[in-house]
Design a protein around this motif. Structure first.
Motif, PDB file in Angstrom:
ATOM      1  N   ASN A  53       0.905  -1.420  -0.018  1.00 33.81           N
ATOM      2  CA  ASN A  53       0.035   0.056  -0.185  1.00 33.81           C
ATOM      3  C   ASN A  53       0.603   1.282   0.097  1.00 33.81           C
ATOM      4  O   ASN A  53       0.381   2.360  -0.337  1.00 33.81           O
ATOM      5  N   ASN A  54       2.234   1.134   0.253  1.00 35.39           N
ATOM      6  CA  ASN A  54       3.273   2.309  -0.025  1.00 35.39           C
ATOM      7  C   ASN A  54       2.877   2.782  -1.395  1.00 35.39           C
ATOM      8  O   ASN A  54       2.784   2.251  -2.240  1.00 35.39           O
ATOM      9  N   GLY A  55       3.159   4.013  -1.429  1.00 37.48           N
ATOM     10  CA  GLY A  55       3.203   4.820  -2.642  1.00 37.48           C
ATOM     11  C   GLY A  55       4.603   5.101  -3.064  1.00 37.48           C
ATOM     12  O   GLY A  55       5.131   6.115  -2.259  1.00 37.48           O
ATOM     13  N   PHE A  56       5.243   4.509  -3.908  1.00 40.37           N
ATOM     14  CA  PHE A  56       6.690   4.964  -4.198  1.00 40.37           C
ATOM     15  C   PHE A  56       6.766   5.094  -5.728  1.00 40.37           C
ATOM     16  O   PHE A  56       6.086   4.961  -6.482  1.00 40.37           O
ATOM     17  N   SER A  57       8.043   5.606  -6.066  1.00 43.31           N
ATOM     18  CA  SER A  57       8.269   6.044  -7.581  1.00 43.31           C
ATOM     19  C   SER A  57       8.412   4.530  -8.218  1.00 43.31           C
ATOM     20  O   SER A  57       8.619   3.419  -7.738  1.00 43.31           O
ATOM     21  N   VAL A  58       8.346   4.571  -9.510  1.00 41.51           N
ATOM     22  CA  VAL A  58       8.624   3.340 -10.541  1.00 41.51           C
ATOM     23  C   VAL A  58       9.438   3.937 -11.825  1.00 41.51           C
ATOM     24  O   VAL A  58       9.584   4.796 -12.217  1.00 41.51           O
ATOM     25  N   ARG A  59      10.478   2.866 -11.790  1.00 43.72           N
ATOM     26  CA  ARG A  59      11.424   3.125 -13.037  1.00 43.72           C
ATOM     27  C   ARG A  59      11.360   1.946 -13.910  1.00 43.72           C
ATOM     28  O   ARG A  59      11.121   0.857 -13.361  1.00 43.72           O
ATOM     29  N   CYS A  60      11.170   1.948 -15.165  1.00 40.41           N
ATOM     30  CA  CYS A  60      11.118   0.999 -16.102  1.00 40.41           C
ATOM     31  C   CYS A  60      12.355   0.746 -16.886  1.00 40.41           C
ATOM     32  O   CYS A  60      13.234   1.529 -17.006  1.00 40.41           O
ATOM     33  N   LEU A  61      12.798  -0.583 -17.074  1.00 41.92           N
ATOM     34  CA  LEU A  61      13.878  -0.955 -17.545  1.00 41.92           C
ATOM     35  C   LEU A  61      13.455  -1.593 -18.855  1.00 41.92           C
ATOM     36  O   LEU A  61      12.400  -2.262 -19.283  1.00 41.92           O
ATOM     37  N   GLU A  62      14.056  -1.180 -20.007  1.00 37.96           N
ATOM     38  CA  GLU A  62      14.047  -1.546 -21.387  1.00 37.96           C
ATOM     39  C   GLU A  62      14.156  -3.210 -21.567  1.00 37.96           C
ATOM     40  O   GLU A  62      15.225  -3.613 -20.914  1.00 37.96           O
TER      41      GLU A  62
END
Length: 176
Positions: free
Chosen positions: A166-175
């Motif tokens: 339920n935490n709100g965190f950043s997301v980074r995407c990997l190709e």
């Protein structure tokens, strides 16, 4: 990341940006929020904060050809950058525009350009720690929790943790 729709075009959560703290804590479907519910001030600089249910949705939060890195993929990145004790510094944006001082070890050698985007607490839905920390989801869960990495203003560490979905965190995407 600052997308409001999954790869297939569906909205992230049918109530989109949850601004009520109690609604955030009880939600078990994909959701996002912008720091302090203030898109004008924070969206462009820090992106959105997502709960893990958005990360894990089968409709995919990352664009075509990209995915949320697993904990193993973050391990590979950390090892490549010299290990958990220095990798965070090599991933952080330099200076103090988006990090508190001293922004220890920040040289952005990797080009990752992490910023201190803070979080949304899963337990009470409030926001906190902007410019002090950033938490980044991995695509790996463990029971009722999920794995994430944390960067902080006063350390070059890039350590792994396991916590509430339920935490709100950043997301980074990997190709892919």
């Amino acid at each position: 990341l600052k997308v409001t729709k999954y790869r297939n075009g569906d909205n992230i959560d049918n109530i989109d940006n949850i601004t009520t703290n109690s609604d955030w804590t009880s939600n078990t479907s994909g959701a996002y929020g912008v720091y302090n519910n203030d898109a004008t001030t924070y969206l462009d600089s820090y992106g959105l904060l997502y709960n893990w249910y958005a990360v894990d949705n089968s409709s995919n939060i990352c664009p075509e050809g990209w995915h949320v890195p697993t904990r193993d993929e973050y391990d590979v990145l950390s090892t490549y950058l010299g290990g958990n004790s220095v990798a965070g510094g090599k991933m952080k944006e330099t200076g103090t525009d988006h990090w508190n001082s001293p922004n220890t070890g920040a040289d952005n050698e990797s080009g990752f350009t992490a910023r201190g985007g803070g979080l949304r607490y899963g337990a009470n839905g409030t926001y906190g720690n902007k410019k002090r920390f950033t938490w980044i989801w991995s695509g790996t869960s463990s029971g009722g929790n999920a794995y994430y990495r944390r960067l902080q203003y006063n350390s070059a560490d890039f350590n792994e943790y396991n916590g509430s979905k339920n935490n709100g965190f950043s997301v980074r995407c990997l190709e892919d």
